[in-house]
Scaffold this active site. Sequence first.
Site, short mmCIF file in Angstrom:
data_model
loop_
_atom_site.label_atom_id
_atom_site.label_comp_id
_atom_site.label_asym_id
_atom_site.label_seq_id
_atom_site.Cartn_x
_atom_site.Cartn_y
_atom_site.Cartn_z
N GLU A 120 -19.11 58.47 -56.64
CA GLU A 120 -20.39 57.88 -56.25
C GLU A 120 -21.52 58.29 -57.19
OE1 GLU A 120 -20.67 55.32 -54.25
OE2 GLU A 120 -21.82 56.31 -52.68
N THR A 168 -29.59 51.29 -55.78
CA THR A 168 -29.75 52.57 -55.09
C THR A 168 -30.75 53.45 -55.85
OG1 THR A 168 -27.51 52.39 -54.26
CG2 THR A 168 -28.47 54.57 -54.21
#
Length: 291
Positions: A120, A168
Amino acid sequence: MLTVRAPATSANLGSGFDVFGVALESPADVIRVERASETRITVTGAGSQYIPEDPDQNTVGAVADALDAPAHIKIDKGVRPSSGLGSSAASAAGAALALNALYARGLSREELVPIAAEGEALVSGEAHADNVAPSLLGGFTIVTDDGVTQVDSEIPVVACLPETSVSTRDARGVVPDSAPLEDVVDTVGNAATLTVGMTRNDPVLVGRGMNDAIVTPQRTALIDGYEQVREAALEAGATGVTVSGAGPGILAVCRERDQRAIAGSMVDAFDGVGIESRAYQTRVGEGARLY
Ligand code: HSE
């Protein structure tokens, strides 16, 4: 060849920024792995054109490296990237579970959480486990520096994804560095309420506990139509509405009987501001499954 179905997830749930997450029954990624001398990745499905297949740039490549498990990895995306439903986390969690089994590494799902989170980091710049933890463990998860706490839950939700995207990195850029004590106190109270609601499968408590005055208001400004969609969902019976993950997906918690009406009203509200969207009528569900 091994196959894993890894679910979409929704992180934060308002009051639990970088802490709370839930696994959703749908959508999901399907990951197939086969032993190989070098890692090769192929990506098909939702938004696959935006996902790099180079193992050095793909979350799944980082997972294969961390497990010393070179493989041909086929990812069929059900979870669209940059939607707020933990797209890269689903792939990372699914690959971690599949490669752990393929190479008989013997790690538990809990032990795979930090490995999938490293993948991630490649996408968001920081290693968050609040999406990979629920994708691996299922249910409702609480991630802290001391580890992950998990509880099963079956709360019904509607996840509405507009055809817009928010990165993000951008969504983290608007998070304030500090907050007034009053807002922190409110948020702690809400987070505790939400946790009790999850354990009781009570959508009213969960919805009430989603309120957050610290991070969510900054992020809603990045999502065109957020206020209209939130209002529409609440009018149709949602017990709580918030940004899903980093957005632009919007998550509504509800009673099962109201799910269909809420999904329709959210899509209509996005439509009203000229944005196409898709609503998933789903619920909190199980973690990644190995076939
Ligand atoms: N907790 C993370 C965020 C989830 O909201 O930025 C998205 O990776």
